[in-house]
Design a protein around this motif. Structure first.
Motif: not given
Length: 477
Positions: A6-13
């Protein structure tokens, strides 16, 4: 090796609108608490998120007095139809700010963002919507033609579901006409203080809701205060016993939602793939930081090997890591203290002869993380079968007959929840009626709804939260 990554899918802090400092909320205003400030940290990284002002005994007294004034002058006499408007407004504001709250919850608590976003926040809003509907219908709730609020409710909540437990406590209290002094957990105060801002944004009269961060001594001051009419506590059984001793002999009302060691019973006719998903959800959801977690798997002897093989294969696919990544299934353990407790009990399980299997998933080299673990060959005398681990650790026991399953499921001082997996509806009803648990799920686990009461027996506490039954704890019928 996975077929694909899975490619990283970060939510913005940045969505969390994190502030460098937060303060207690008393009488409609954020004030400087007289207690020693604490630093709340991100359990996934160990970094300090913010400094939080805490309450001293003098702040508790101010908050209780503000709540009493609001109860006597504004909130208590207010018609239920008017109180409902405020609760509806709070619910809508929670929905509008849900993304902000979800990211902040994940930063402060360590749970995966997809759980904060898709489970916690919708449930928080639903509790306020549901109880807003009751505010002008209390005469039809079954507690007499004219039930009255108790007065000032002191509420103490845990760190595993910070905002959801707040909703479970505050929504019914406000709907029934009570005012509130609430203490969030020491390690997860941030979303409660943003909720205080939502109360101000909603125009809630001053003093109706007061939020006092701090350690356990703040909760103790709330419990001891002579002008508090009701105590509602969710947390450990040991602290619940202390609270019960403190209020004994006083007119204070009390509800306790405490620990659990739930049995998840799988019969040989159960759909195993479906059961495996339910088992995984029952123990690994929220890193196992769930009072009603299905931490004891009782598998019928004829299927235990097949079920365990399928379970290990499924657990191996769970992704552990950055809680803000939308692909993450298992986030961070909430604190170093909780991680140490989990490690101690798993080491005890190995020392007592259980066979440990731990997911081969990579574990981050910073923060508080613990890979999902399954113990086989567990006996009822082992600590991992008796004590609440409150982490992503499952103990597998076996049974041969329904009577043995019931006996083993009930062989615990707790009585909060249980699960049954079988294709036979008659068996579900027969077994459920014999289990000493407040909630019994059939062919599912960890399903919650604001219309359904939740609570336990024995050392899991007493009283109910949610549903029509949950109103009783806040009414003087």
């Amino acid at each position: 090796m996975a077929l694909f990554d899975y490619a990283p899918a970060p939510e913005s802090r940045d969505i969390a609108n994190l502030k460098p400092a937060y303060r207690p909320f008393v009488d409609g205003e954020f004030t400087d608490g007289a207690g020693e400030p604490l630093k709340t940290i991100n359990p996934a990284t160990g970094e300090v998120l913010a400094e939080v002002g805490t309450a001293a005994p003098s702040d508790v007294d101010k908050a209780v007095k503000a709540a009493r004034r609001a109860f006597e002058k504004t909130w208590g006499p207010m018609p239920g139809s008017e109180r409902a408007k405020y609760l509806f407004r709070i619910a809508r504001l929670i929905q509008e700010r849900s993304r902000e709250l979800a990211v902040l919850e994940t930063l402060d608590n360590g749970k995966p963002i997809k759980e904060s976003r898709d489970t916690d926040l919708p449930a928080v809003a639903a509790h306020f919507f549901y109880h807003a509907g009751w505010a002008d219908k209390l005469a039809y709730a079954g507690y007499g033609p004219d039930p009255k609020p108790l007065g000032v409710a002191g509420q103490i909540i845990p760190w595993n579901f910070p905002l959801l437990m707040l909703a479970w406590k505050i929504a019914p209290a406000l709907a029934t006409g009570n005012t509130v002094v609430l203490k969030p957990a020491e390690t997860t105060p941030l979303t409660a203080l943003v909720f205080a801002d939502i109360c101000r944004q909603a125009g809630l009269p001053p003093g109706v809701v007061n939020i006092l961060p701090g350690a356990g001594h703040v909760g103790a001051e709330i419990v001891r205060h002579p002008d508090v009419n009701k105590i509602a506590f969710t947390g450990s059984t040991d602290v619940g016993k202390l609270i019960q001793r403190e209020v004994a002999g006083t007119p204070k009302r009390l509800t306790l939602e405490l620990g659990g060691k739930a049995a998840n019973i799988v019969f040989d006719d159960a759909p195993l793939d479906q059961a495996v998903e339910g088992i995984v959800n029952g123990i690994f959801f929220n890193q196992g930081h769930v009072c009603c977690a299905g931490s004891r798997l009782l598998a019928q002897e004829s299927i235990v090997d097949e079920l365990t093989d399928r379970l290990r294969e499924r657990v191996s696919t769970l992704r552990l890591g950055d809680p803000l990544d939308k692909n993450t299934d298992i986030g961070a353990i909430n604190s170093a203290e909780q991680l140490a407790k989990i490690r101690e009990l798993t080491e005890a399980g190995e020392a007592e002869g259980a066979q440990r299997w731990t997911s081969p998933c990579p574990v981050p080299d910073r923060g508080f993380f613990f890979a999902p673990t399954v113990f086989s060959g567990v006996h009822q005398s082992m600590r991992i079968a008796r004590e609440e681990i409150f982490g992503p650790v499952l103990s597998v026991l076996t049974f041969r007959t329904p009577d043995e399953a019931v006996a083993k499921a009930n062989n615990t001082p707790y009585g909060l929840s249980a699960g049954i997996w079988t294709e036979k509806g008659s068996r579900i009803l027969a077994i459920a009626g014999r289990l000493r648990a407040g909630v019994v799920w059939a062919n599912t686990f960890n399903r919650f709804d604001p219309t359904a009461p939740f609570g336990g027996y024995r050392e899991s506490g007493f009283g109910r939260e949610g549903g029509q039954a949950g109103l009783e704890g806040y009414l003087d019928a």
